[in-house]
Design an enzyme around this catalytic site. Structure first.
Site, PDB file in Angstrom:
ATOM      1  N   TYR A  32       0.818  -1.206  -0.018  1.00 57.99           N
ATOM      2  CA  TYR A  32       0.014  -0.080  -0.058  1.00 57.99           C
ATOM      3  C   TYR A  32       0.922   1.206  -0.062  1.00 57.99           C
ATOM      4  O   TYR A  32       2.115   1.102   0.157  1.00 57.99           O
ATOM      5  CB  TYR A  32      -1.008   0.113   1.234  1.00 57.99           C
ATOM      6  CG  TYR A  32      -0.361   0.300   2.620  1.00 57.99           C
ATOM      7  CD1 TYR A  32       0.544  -0.695   2.980  1.00 57.99           C
ATOM      8  CD2 TYR A  32      -0.382   1.689   3.122  1.00 57.99           C
ATOM      9  CE1 TYR A  32       1.100  -0.144   4.434  1.00 57.99           C
ATOM     10  CE2 TYR A  32       0.062   1.956   4.397  1.00 57.99           C
ATOM     11  CZ  TYR A  32       0.913   1.062   5.031  1.00 57.99           C
ATOM     12  OH  TYR A  32       1.482   1.312   6.244  1.00 57.99           O
ATOM     13  N   ARG A  51       8.446   3.488  -4.524  1.00 58.03           N
ATOM     14  CA  ARG A  51       8.326   2.702  -3.677  1.00 58.03           C
ATOM     15  C   ARG A  51       7.348   1.486  -3.700  1.00 58.03           C
ATOM     16  O   ARG A  51       7.729   0.454  -3.530  1.00 58.03           O
ATOM     17  CB  ARG A  51       7.853   3.338  -2.318  1.00 58.03           C
ATOM     18  CG  ARG A  51       8.277   2.576  -0.848  1.00 58.03           C
ATOM     19  CD  ARG A  51       8.391   3.216   0.232  1.00 58.03           C
ATOM     20  NE  ARG A  51       7.126   4.196   0.518  1.00 58.03           N
ATOM     21  CZ  ARG A  51       6.892   5.067   1.545  1.00 58.03           C
ATOM     22  NH1 ARG A  51       7.735   5.295   2.195  1.00 58.03           N
ATOM     23  NH2 ARG A  51       5.667   5.561   1.637  1.00 58.03           N
ATOM     24  N   LYS A 148       6.499  -1.627   2.192  1.00 58.26           N
ATOM     25  CA  LYS A 148       5.322  -1.303   2.597  1.00 58.26           C
ATOM     26  C   LYS A 148       4.194  -2.263   2.441  1.00 58.26           C
ATOM     27  O   LYS A 148       3.225  -1.976   1.670  1.00 58.26           O
ATOM     28  CB  LYS A 148       4.771   0.284   1.910  1.00 58.26           C
ATOM     29  CG  LYS A 148       4.079   0.984   2.896  1.00 58.26           C
ATOM     30  CD  LYS A 148       4.107   2.250   2.495  1.00 58.26           C
ATOM     31  CE  LYS A 148       3.235   3.173   3.071  1.00 58.26           C
ATOM     32  NZ  LYS A 148       3.453   3.356   4.534  1.00 58.26           N
ATOM     33  N   GLU A 180      12.229   2.529  14.586  1.00 63.67           N
ATOM     34  CA  GLU A 180      11.323   3.355  13.982  1.00 63.67           C
ATOM     35  C   GLU A 180       9.905   3.332  14.621  1.00 63.67           C
ATOM     36  O   GLU A 180       9.802   2.505  15.609  1.00 63.67           O
ATOM     37  CB  GLU A 180      10.981   3.194  12.438  1.00 63.67           C
ATOM     38  CG  GLU A 180      10.326   1.847  12.394  1.00 63.67           C
ATOM     39  CD  GLU A 180       9.927   1.609  10.474  1.00 63.67           C
ATOM     40  OE1 GLU A 180       9.636   2.707   9.732  1.00 63.67           O
ATOM     41  OE2 GLU A 180       9.710   0.467  10.300  1.00 63.67           O
ATOM     42  N   LEU A 204      10.897   1.097   7.280  1.00 67.27           N
ATOM     43  CA  LEU A 204      10.187   1.721   5.945  1.00 67.27           C
ATOM     44  C   LEU A 204      11.160   2.791   5.709  1.00 67.27           C
ATOM     45  O   LEU A 204      11.442   3.872   6.280  1.00 67.27           O
ATOM     46  CB  LEU A 204       8.714   2.042   6.026  1.00 67.27           C
ATOM     47  CG  LEU A 204       8.129   2.392   4.867  1.00 67.27           C
ATOM     48  CD1 LEU A 204       8.053   1.167   4.063  1.00 67.27           C
ATOM     49  CD2 LEU A 204       6.980   3.281   4.888  1.00 67.27           C
TER      50      LEU A 204
END
Ligand code: PDD
Length: 289
Positions: A32, A51, A148, A180, A204
Site C-alpha cells: 500500500y 516505492r 510497505k 522506527e 520503511l
C-alpha cells in the site's frame, strides 16, 4: 468520502465489493501507499509510486502502477478535495483472488487495486507545542520492513499498546535500538547532531524521512545515519517522528521519561517550519501529479 476506486472503476464506497478469496484478506498479500496532497497537489508522488513499484517487484505481484496517477487525481476531484488544504490518498494492491493456498496461484489472478481519498488535518499547534509521548514496544516484525506491506498487525498491536499507555506514538525497539515508529520514522538530536536509523531492511524508507534529511542538509545541520541506542535517548537533546500523517512531530517523553527539557526542541521546530514551507514551495512548482 463517497467515491472510491476499485479495479478500474470509481464507485460509491457503500457498493465497493472485494472477494472473500482475495489474498489481501486471507494472507495480507499486498502493498500500500499513503500519498499526501496539499491544495490538490501531490507531494513527491513519483517517490511514493517508486516505492510501491519496488514493493510489488519484491513480492512478485505483476501490476504496473502507471495508471494510479490519474486515479489519484480523479479521487480528489470526485470527493471535492481538490481545494482541501491537506488530503491523503490511500492505495493498496493485493495479489488478487484465488482459492486459498500459501504458494502463489499457478495462474496469476488479476491484482486487486483499491484506493480512497480523505481530508487530513494537521495537528493543532497547541498540541504540537505541548509535544508528544511515545511508548516503546519490542519490534517483532518481519525482516523486510522496507516493503510497505499491508500486513500491519504488529504495528496495530504496537499502537494499541501506546494508546493504552496514554501515548500518541509507539517506538519499536530491537536489540536495544530505537528502530522506527508504528507508522512513522524516528529521529533524535544527540550532541547537536540529527541521528536516524539508516535505510536498511529494518525500517520503511519514509518519503518524509528522506525529505527531512534533505532539509537538514539545506539548513547545514550535521546528520548521522546510524542505529540509536535506547539509552542514548535519556541524554538526547531532542527527538521527533516523521511521516506522511505525522509531519515532524516532537517527542518530549518516552516510556514516561523526559526527553531534553520536555518541550519541542529548536531543531525540531526549525525542521517543522522548513518542512511546511518546503512542501508548499515544492507543490506550487510541481505539476499536479
Ligand atoms: N505510514 N514507517 C512506517 C512503519 C510507516 O508505516 C510509515 C508510513 C512511515 C513513514 O513513511 P512516509 O514518510 O513515506 O509516510 C515510516 C503510513 C502513513 C500509514 O501506514 O498510514
Amino acid at each position: 468520502m463517497r467515491t472510491v476506486y476499485l479495479n478500474g472503476e470509481f464507485v460509491p464506497r457503500a457498493s465497493a465489493r472485494v472477494s472473500v478469496d482475495d489474498r489481501g484478506f486471507l494472507f495480507a498479500d499486498g502493498v500500500y501507499e499513503v500519498t499526501p496532497a496539499y491544495g490538490g497537489r501531490f507531494f513527491r508522488f513519483e517517490r511514493h509510486m517508486a516505492r510501491m513499484r519496488r514493493g510489488l517487484a519484491e513480492l512478485r505481484i505483476d501490476y504496473d502502477p502507471a495508471p494510479l496517477a490519474d486515479v489519484h487525481e480523479r479521487l480528489l476531484a470526485a470527493n471535492a478535495l481538490a481545494d482541501e488544504p491537506i488530503s491523503v490518498v490511500y492505495v493498496q494492491v493485493t495479489r488478487g483472488a484465488a482459492p486459498r493456498g500459501h504458494a502463489f496461484p499457478a495462474t496469476p489472478p488479476r491484482p486487486t487495486v483499491y484506493a480512497f481519498a480523505k481530508p487530513f488535518k494537521r495537528e493543532e499547534s497547541e498540541a504540537w507545542e505541548q509535544g508528544y509521548h511515545a511508548a516503546t514496544v519490542p519490534d517483532r516484525r518481519w525482516a523486510r520492513c522496507d516493503i510497505k506491506a499491508i500486513a500491519l498487525l504488529p504495528n496495530c498491536l504496537a499502537m494499541q499498546a501506546a494508546v493504552e499507555a496514554g501515548c500518541t506514538d509507539a517506538l519499536f525497539v530491537k536489540d536495544g535500538v530505537a528502530i522506527e515508529g508504528a507508522h512513522n520514522n524516528f529521529f533524535a538530536v544527540i550532541h547537536g547532531t540529527v541521528v536516524t536509523h539508516p535505510a536498511t531492511q529494518h525500517i520503511l524508507h519514509g518519503i518524509t524521512r528522506e525529505y527531512v534529511l534533505e532539509l537538514c542538509h539545506d539548513l547545514g545541520l550535521p546528520v548521522e545515519l546510524r542505529p540509536i541506542r535506547l539509552e542514548e535517548l535519556w541524554q538526547a537533546d531532542e527527538a521527533f517522528f516523521t511521516g506522511t500523517t505525522s509531519d515532524v512531530r516532537p517527542t518530549v517523553g518516552v516510556d514516561g521519561r523526559t526527553i531534553g527539557d520536555g518541550k519541542p526542541g529548536p531543531i525540531t521546530r526549525r525542521l517543522m517550519e522548513a518542512f511546511v514551507k518546503g512542501v508548499e514551495r515544492e507543490v506550487a512548482a510541481a505539476p499536479l501529479v
